[in-house]
Design a protein around this motif. Structure first.
Motif, PDB file in Angstrom:
ATOM      1  N   ASP A 110       0.852  -1.194   0.000  1.00  0.00           N
ATOM      2  CA  ASP A 110       0.000   0.000   0.000  1.00  0.00           C
ATOM      3  C   ASP A 110       0.886   1.242   0.000  1.00  0.00           C
ATOM      4  OD1 ASP A 110      -1.815   2.047   0.406  1.00  0.00           O
ATOM      5  OD2 ASP A 110      -2.636   1.233   2.272  1.00  0.00           O
ATOM      6  N   ARG A 111       0.870   1.981  -1.086  1.00  0.00           N
ATOM      7  CA  ARG A 111       1.724   3.183  -1.172  1.00  0.00           C
ATOM      8  C   ARG A 111       1.286   4.279  -0.204  1.00  0.00           C
ATOM      9  NH1 ARG A 111      -0.007   7.397  -4.443  1.00  0.00           N
ATOM     10  NH2 ARG A 111      -2.024   7.046  -5.402  1.00  0.00           N
ATOM     11  N   ASN A 112       0.067   4.160   0.360  1.00  0.00           N
ATOM     12  CA  ASN A 112      -0.418   5.121   1.357  1.00  0.00           C
ATOM     13  C   ASN A 112      -0.120   4.678   2.783  1.00  0.00           C
ATOM     14  OD1 ASN A 112      -1.704   6.984  -0.470  1.00  0.00           O
ATOM     15  ND2 ASN A 112      -3.259   5.417  -0.792  1.00  0.00           N
ATOM     16  N   GLU A 165      -7.938   2.323   5.384  1.00  0.00           N
ATOM     17  CA  GLU A 165      -8.992   3.327   5.172  1.00  0.00           C
ATOM     18  C   GLU A 165      -8.601   4.697   5.701  1.00  0.00           C
ATOM     19  OE1 GLU A 165     -10.520  -0.599   4.828  1.00  0.00           O
ATOM     20  OE2 GLU A 165      -9.519   0.313   6.529  1.00  0.00           O
ATOM     21  N   ARG A 166      -7.853   4.739   6.793  1.00  0.00           N
ATOM     22  CA  ARG A 166      -7.482   6.015   7.423  1.00  0.00           C
ATOM     23  C   ARG A 166      -6.163   6.581   6.909  1.00  0.00           C
ATOM     24  NH1 ARG A 166     -12.044   7.906   9.076  1.00  0.00           N
ATOM     25  NH2 ARG A 166     -12.897   6.971  10.939  1.00  0.00           N
ATOM     26  N   ALA A 167      -5.288   5.736   6.409  1.00  0.00           N
ATOM     27  CA  ALA A 167      -3.951   6.175   6.003  1.00  0.00           C
ATOM     28  C   ALA A 167      -3.956   7.310   4.976  1.00  0.00           C
ATOM     29  CB  ALA A 167      -3.134   4.988   5.498  1.00  0.00           C
ATOM     30  N   ILE A 195      -4.841  10.615   6.825  1.00  0.00           N
ATOM     31  CA  ILE A 195      -3.783  11.043   7.738  1.00  0.00           C
ATOM     32  C   ILE A 195      -2.548  11.462   6.942  1.00  0.00           C
ATOM     33  CG2 ILE A 195      -2.293  10.341   9.655  1.00  0.00           C
ATOM     34  CD1 ILE A 195      -5.320  10.755  10.336  1.00  0.00           C
ATOM     35  N   GLY A 196      -2.248  10.744   5.867  1.00  0.00           N
ATOM     36  CA  GLY A 196      -1.119  11.124   5.015  1.00  0.00           C
ATOM     37  C   GLY A 196      -1.300  12.517   4.439  1.00  0.00           C
ATOM     38  N   LYS A 197      -2.510  12.840   3.987  1.00  0.00           N
ATOM     39  CA  LYS A 197      -2.789  14.182   3.470  1.00  0.00           C
ATOM     40  C   LYS A 197      -2.615  15.216   4.559  1.00  0.00           C
ATOM     41  CE  LYS A 197      -6.261  17.036   1.142  1.00  0.00           C
ATOM     42  NZ  LYS A 197      -5.705  18.242   1.689  1.00  0.00           N
ATOM     43  N   ALA A 198      -3.128  14.928   5.746  1.00  0.00           N
ATOM     44  CA  ALA A 198      -2.973  15.863   6.861  1.00  0.00           C
ATOM     45  C   ALA A 198      -1.495  16.069   7.198  1.00  0.00           C
ATOM     46  CB  ALA A 198      -3.742  15.365   8.079  1.00  0.00           C
ATOM     47  N   TRP A 207     -12.592  -2.713   9.225  1.00  0.00           N
ATOM     48  CA  TRP A 207     -13.646  -1.746   9.516  1.00  0.00           C
ATOM     49  C   TRP A 207     -13.295  -0.974  10.770  1.00  0.00           C
ATOM     50  CZ3 TRP A 207     -16.780  -1.229  13.810  1.00  0.00           C
ATOM     51  CH2 TRP A 207     -17.839  -0.340  13.671  1.00  0.00           C
ATOM     52  N   TRP A 208     -13.566   0.329  10.758  1.00  0.00           N
ATOM     53  CA  TRP A 208     -13.327   1.186  11.923  1.00  0.00           C
ATOM     54  C   TRP A 208     -14.476   2.185  12.002  1.00  0.00           C
ATOM     55  CZ3 TRP A 208     -10.836   1.190  16.226  1.00  0.00           C
ATOM     56  CH2 TRP A 208     -10.663   2.363  16.942  1.00  0.00           C
TER      57      TRP A 208
END
Length: 134
Positions: free
Chosen positions: A45-47, A65-67, A70-73, A125-126
């Motif tokens: 996963d590159r993210n 799903e969250r990466a 958070i990466g953008k942030a 799932w989260w």
């Protein structure tokens, strides 16, 4: 959403070097800093964003799903994170996406304690924050 609790998954896997991830989670205390490290060359996963303890040892990864969020942030500003608590399935961290110093949420809020939900077929799932209807 500037303050968020995030699941750390992959704790059941061993690190290539150093102690096993589960051991590292057991050594963490609520409120201690954790480091988020993007892994753009991760073949799965590159993210991917790895989570490291204050001692520099990997705990696991943020969920797929969250990466990206958070990466953008992380690219847009300062993200700080702390260890929140160990879980049966891994760990939870608390991140502040606005550059402020993270604080632990109210201990009475135990929404993440039973993640994944009993009988869930989707281990990635989260739950999102639930807001009251207006």
């Amino acid at each position: 959403m500037r303050h968020i609790s995030l699941a750390v998954v992959g704790v059941q896997f061993d690190n290539k070097k150093g102690p096993p991830r589960r051991f590292v989670v057991e050594m963490c205390t609520p409120g201690e800093p954790v480091e988020l490290r993007p892994e753009p060359k991760n073949p799965a996963d590159r993210n991917a964003i790895a989570v490291y303890s204050a001692r520099g040892v990997q705990l696991g990864y943020l969920t797929a799903e969250r990466a990206p969020m958070i990466g953008k942030a992380m690219r847009d500003g300062i993200v700080q994170a702390i260890f929140q608590r160990k879980e049966k399935w891994g760990a939870t961290i608390r991140a502040h996406l606005d550059g402020s110093v993270p604080t632990l949420p109210d201990p009475a809020d135990s929404r993440a304690a039973d993640w994944p939900p009993p009988g869930s077929q989707d281990a990635d799932w989260w739950p999102d924050e639930e807001w009251p209807d207006e």
